[in-house]
Design a protein around this motif. Sequence first.
Motif, PDB file in Angstrom:
ATOM      1  N   ALA A  73       0.842  -1.204  -0.056  1.00  0.00           N
ATOM      2  CA  ALA A  73       0.135  -0.019  -0.014  1.00  0.00           C
ATOM      3  C   ALA A  73       0.927   1.208  -0.092  1.00  0.00           C
ATOM      4  N   ILE A  74       2.110   1.296   0.686  1.00  0.00           N
ATOM      5  CA  ILE A  74       2.844   2.341   0.674  1.00  0.00           C
ATOM      6  C   ILE A  74       3.760   2.612  -0.497  1.00  0.00           C
ATOM      7  N   THR A  75       3.988   1.392  -1.211  1.00  0.00           N
ATOM      8  CA  THR A  75       4.814   1.238  -2.607  1.00  0.00           C
ATOM      9  C   THR A  75       3.775   2.001  -3.599  1.00  0.00           C
ATOM     10  N   ALA A  76       2.449   1.828  -3.743  1.00  0.00           N
ATOM     11  CA  ALA A  76       1.627   2.256  -4.520  1.00  0.00           C
ATOM     12  C   ALA A  76       1.184   3.663  -4.316  1.00  0.00           C
ATOM     13  N   THR A 130      12.096  -6.734  -2.201  1.00  0.00           N
ATOM     14  CA  THR A 130      13.055  -5.878  -3.185  1.00  0.00           C
ATOM     15  C   THR A 130      12.368  -5.291  -4.471  1.00  0.00           C
ATOM     16  N   GLY A 131      11.383  -6.009  -4.886  1.00  0.00           N
ATOM     17  CA  GLY A 131      10.660  -5.496  -5.935  1.00  0.00           C
ATOM     18  C   GLY A 131       9.805  -4.396  -5.692  1.00  0.00           C
ATOM     19  N   GLN A 132       9.208  -4.405  -4.602  1.00  0.00           N
ATOM     20  CA  GLN A 132       8.505  -3.029  -4.060  1.00  0.00           C
ATOM     21  C   GLN A 132       9.628  -1.900  -4.077  1.00  0.00           C
ATOM     22  N   LEU A 133      10.801  -2.120  -3.238  1.00  0.00           N
ATOM     23  CA  LEU A 133      11.659  -1.086  -3.095  1.00  0.00           C
ATOM     24  C   LEU A 133      12.120  -0.585  -4.552  1.00  0.00           C
ATOM     25  N   THR A 134      12.380  -1.632  -5.245  1.00  0.00           N
ATOM     26  CA  THR A 134      12.743  -1.228  -6.752  1.00  0.00           C
ATOM     27  C   THR A 134      11.964  -0.154  -7.240  1.00  0.00           C
ATOM     28  N   ARG A 135      10.475  -0.367  -7.021  1.00  0.00           N
ATOM     29  CA  ARG A 135       9.519   0.527  -7.612  1.00  0.00           C
ATOM     30  C   ARG A 135       9.673   1.888  -7.072  1.00  0.00           C
TER      31      ARG A 135
END
Length: 198
Positions: A73-76, A130-135
């Motif tokens: 939710a934070i990533t988006a 790590t995918g979320q961090l990448t975004r």
Amino acid sequence: MSPTTETLTAERILEATEDVLRRHGPAKATVVDVARALGVSHGSVYRHFRTKAALRAAVTKRWLDRTSETLSAITADESRAPGTRLRDWLAALFEAKRRKAGDDPELFATYMVLTGETGEVVEEHLADLTGQLTRIIEAGVASGAFTAADPATTATAVFHATGRFHDPGYHRVWERPGAQEDFTALVDLLLRGLGRAS
């Protein structure tokens, strides 16, 4: 509705498994214990999860996914600036792990054992994080807030650099005096390092 007349679903089995693990620990918890808690035969549990290992992997994934869902939710959330999003994401990860270790130490200890058994599930979880961090880092690069030649490599480096605040192996230090200040100082340093040079 009694346990035997209520529809048996994978989610009900996973909830019961978590309760059984909390009570008995991973060494003593059995599929028969789970079935007994649900008021069904162990064969009914095996119709949803073919083996004890599959059941343990599924309950571990469910436990790890709770953290991933909060962080996604934070990533988006594009209303937050990338630097704020990165800081909030790392803080939410630290808080989620600290809460798991402090609020339910028996279950946390159980999952420490289970994650050691379910390497593939853990690897998928780490790849998701790590995918979320990448975004987030990609968004920072696109906005001009961050510099990173390879956002995926940078995300992995950020994840490893902050490991002391989310790797369960460090859980004993999370409540020590100064842990929050150490975390904040590290995130400040990382954000300065990611900032676009003037």
